[in-house]
Design an enzyme around this catalytic site. Structure first.
Site, PDB file in Angstrom:
ATOM      1  N   CYS A 205     -18.423  16.873  -8.035  1.00  0.00           N
ATOM      2  CA  CYS A 205     -17.270  16.372  -7.283  1.00  0.00           C
ATOM      3  C   CYS A 205     -16.181  15.765  -8.158  1.00  0.00           C
ATOM      4  CB  CYS A 205     -17.732  15.372  -6.222  1.00  0.00           C
ATOM      5  SG  CYS A 205     -18.533  13.880  -6.874  1.00  0.00           S
ATOM      6  N   HIS A 261     -18.872   9.899  -3.831  1.00  0.00           N
ATOM      7  CA  HIS A 261     -18.239  11.210  -3.758  1.00  0.00           C
ATOM      8  C   HIS A 261     -16.769  11.039  -4.142  1.00  0.00           C
ATOM      9  CE1 HIS A 261     -17.431  15.285  -2.785  1.00  0.00           C
ATOM     10  NE2 HIS A 261     -16.669  15.009  -1.741  1.00  0.00           N
ATOM     11  N   ASP A 284     -10.095  17.639  -0.431  1.00  0.00           N
ATOM     12  CA  ASP A 284     -11.348  17.620  -1.183  1.00  0.00           C
ATOM     13  C   ASP A 284     -11.687  19.027  -1.649  1.00  0.00           C
ATOM     14  OD1 ASP A 284     -13.823  17.205  -2.249  1.00  0.00           O
ATOM     15  OD2 ASP A 284     -14.686  16.254  -0.487  1.00  0.00           O
ATOM     16  N   ASN A 324     -16.736   6.415   7.456  1.00  0.00           N
ATOM     17  CA  ASN A 324     -16.963   5.471   8.556  1.00  0.00           C
ATOM     18  C   ASN A 324     -18.009   5.931   9.562  1.00  0.00           C
ATOM     19  OD1 ASN A 324     -16.346   2.941   9.525  1.00  0.00           O
ATOM     20  ND2 ASN A 324     -14.719   3.642  10.885  1.00  0.00           N
ATOM     21  N   ASP A 326     -21.546   6.155  11.542  1.00  0.00           N
ATOM     22  CA  ASP A 326     -22.716   5.318  11.782  1.00  0.00           C
ATOM     23  C   ASP A 326     -23.962   6.039  11.284  1.00  0.00           C
ATOM     24  OD1 ASP A 326     -21.096   3.439  12.911  1.00  0.00           O
ATOM     25  OD2 ASP A 326     -21.775   3.736  14.971  1.00  0.00           O
ATOM     26  N   GLU A 373     -15.211  -3.460   8.024  1.00  0.00           N
ATOM     27  CA  GLU A 373     -16.443  -3.089   8.714  1.00  0.00           C
ATOM     28  C   GLU A 373     -16.903  -4.196   9.661  1.00  0.00           C
ATOM     29  OE1 GLU A 373     -18.077  -0.569   9.151  1.00  0.00           O
ATOM     30  OE2 GLU A 373     -17.695   0.858   7.538  1.00  0.00           O
ATOM     31  N   GLU A 378     -12.201  -1.996  13.867  1.00  0.00           N
ATOM     32  CA  GLU A 378     -12.996  -0.895  13.319  1.00  0.00           C
ATOM     33  C   GLU A 378     -13.887  -0.277  14.386  1.00  0.00           C
ATOM     34  OE1 GLU A 378     -16.622   0.924  11.711  1.00  0.00           O
ATOM     35  OE2 GLU A 378     -16.549  -1.107  12.544  1.00  0.00           O
TER      36      GLU A 378
END
EC number: 2.3.2.13
Length: 550
Positions: A205, A261, A284, A324, A326, A373, A378
């Protein structure tokens, strides 16, 4: 070239930037048989890709046989960055820091972008000409290159070689037949190898991102390299990282979280989304998931990512999940039952980092990607993102009587090139159906490289760098070598010196001579390699003086 800040490309030809005027002055000698002041005319032809523009001038427009033509580029500058310090950093700076490791042990790795080195601009244009869209419809592709959104998306696909004759082959396990991704210290060597013989082996990466940054800056698109620690890879696009294990504590799901990453942000306007989404856009080039059938990703507006606006193109849901998502840990029992035993809403997307403007310090840009967070904002954004994504997609602590399994991989053959060891431990009681999991990443220290320049660095004068590294291992290192590279220092090519074997607690030493080709401030990068200790990097800032003139 100087006024357009392209003089570092050399003076052999005119290279101008979008939206800026430039002057062409023709000095006409008297007595020409072909030229007559009241009758002759001049035709000025501007060629951009497959398009031509023609300007006609009559000779009576001339004054004293001097023609002064002010020619404007044909499109406005959609990538203009108003802050001069940021322009110097994100367009003109040829070296930088790429952050790796873990969020608890962040380490900067130096990199030579070298976008102004000899031949690099032509290679960058060759990358555009090799892309499948150009091959299928050259005229349409060249016309679209006025749009940085289009160019950035093409580069995201062409930096990797998954769908085309792209620059770099990705590899995470077997590096035979190529260069280990950790051995590269600059983009120039990779780009030259690609131009000569096609896709280069191998990259990961940070190498993909560094190449994308070099090409973007070479084409005038402001660009920065960004590292996301604890980066999520959401394979089923539900914004949740589902770690599913069987009752032998073996992972059987494809979602994952990487220690880090690396990708790039590019600066541009977004007329397709609206002015509120202008600014930094994430793309990316590392091949993870296909986008519209091609392994590319972005550009996605940072504003859209932060606000959970997942209907805004391109690939915003995937990048949102990277920073972000979960996390849910689940167990798949032999009877088919699936039990959730732990999870987190705060563990993904930590210490998002890039090099600071004008220094080698780390700049934390997490706040540009998401709200703090656990904050109310958020959580509201995450819930909105889940809603948008659906529209777009149409336990207790263990008891005393436990059977404990520890799954530990500590073999040196499994240590990553970043000297990381991942430890995982599971504990569960099958009778009471109590489960627990913990993970820890161990970062191994690496030795320092001592770099000493013997005397001043002067243009076109040889100077020697003495390099020293202490072997910290209780065993011999074999096939030791030092490699140096620097913009304006090594003629755009790395220089490698082999030093043979080094015993335990002994020093590997090398003296490398090079001749700087240009004056000013630059950076000398050094990489050490051996059979048991590899990809150790360091750098030193160098100020090159002008040579004496007769």
């Amino acid at each position: 070239n100087s006024s357009h800040h392209t003089d570092l490309n050399g003076e052999e030809r005119l290279i101008v930037r979008r939206g800026e005027p430039f002057n062409i002055i023709l000095h006409l000698k008297p007595g020409s048989k072909e030229f007559k002041l009241d009758e002759s005319s001049f035709t000025f032809i501007v060629e951009t890709g497959m398009s031509l523009s023609i300007f006609n001038y009559k000779s009576y427009q001339m004054l004293e046989f001097v023609l002064n033509i002010c020619v404007y580029t044909l499109t406005g500058d959609a990538v203009y960055m108003h802050n001069e310090r940021k322009r110097k950093e994100y367009v003109l700076s040829q070296h930088g820091q790429i952050y790796k490791g873990t969020y608890k042990r962040i380490k900067g790795t130096p990199w030579n972008f070298g976008q102004f080195e000899s031949g690099i601009l032509d290679i960058c244009l060759k990358i555009l000409d090799e892309n499948p869209k150009f091959v299928s419809d050259a005229d349409k592709d060249c016309s679209a290159r006025r749009n940085p959104i289009y160019v950035t998306r093409v580069l995201s696909a062409m930096i990797n070689s998954n769908d085309d004759r792209g620059v770099l082959v990705g590899e995470w396990y077997d590096f035979s037949g190529g260069v280990h991704p950790g051995a590269w210290i600059g983009s120039g060597d990779i780009l030259h190898k690609w131009a000569e013989s096609g896709p280069v082996r191998y990259g990961q990466c940070w190498v993909f991102a560094a190449l994308a940054c070099t090409v973007s800056r070479a084409l005038g698109i402001p660009c920065r390299v960004v590292t996301n620690f604890r980066s999520a890879h959401d394979t089923d696009a539900n914004l949740v990282i589902e770690n599913l294990y069987n009752d032998n504590a073996e992972k059987i799901s494809s979602d994952s979280i990487w220690n880090f990453h690396v990708w790039v942000d590019s600066w541009m306007t977004r007329p397709d989304l609206g002015p509120e989404y202008d600014g930094w856009q994430t793309s990316d080039p590392t091949p993870q998931e296909p986008s519209d059938g091609v392994f590319c990703c972005g550009p996605a507006s940072l504003r859209a990512i932060k606000e959970g606006e997942l209907t805004k193109k391109y690939d915003t849901p995937f990048i949102f999940a990277e920073v972000n998502a979960d996390v849910v840990d689940m167990l798949h029992l032999s009877n088919g039952e699936v039990i959730r035993f732990s999870g987190s809403t705060k563990s993904v997307g930590c210490f998002i980092s890039t090099k600071a403007v004008g220094s080698d310090e780390r700049h934390d840009i997490t706040h540009q990607y998401k709200y703090p967070e656990g904050s109310k904002e958020e959580r509201q954004v995450y819930e909105k993102a889940q809603h948008h994504n659906k529209l777009q997609q149409r336990g207790e602590e263990p008891g005393l009587h436990l059977k404990v399994f520890f799954i530990v991989h500590c073999s040196t053959s499994l240590i990553t090139s970043d000297r990381l060891i991942q430890l995982s431990a599971f504990a569960f009681d099958k009778q009471t159906i109590d489960y627990s999991k913990t993970e820890k990443t161990i970062v191994l220290d690496e030795p320092d490289i001592d770099i000493k320049l013997m005397g001043d660095a002067t243009v076109n004068q040889p100077v020697t760098a003495n390099l020293t590294l202490l072997n910290p291992l209780p065993e011999q290192l074999q096939d030791c070598s030092f490699t140096i590279e620097g913009v304006g220092l090594t003629d755009g090519k790395p220089i490698t010196v082999k030093t043979g074997a080094v015993g335990p607690k002994e020093e590997a030493k090398a003296s490398v001579e090079f001749s700087p080709s240009s004056s000013g401030s630059t950076v000398l990068l050094v990489n050490f390699d051996s059979n048991k200790l590899s990809n150790i990097k360091s750098f030193v800032n160098v100020v090159v003086k002008e040579g004496e003139t007769n």
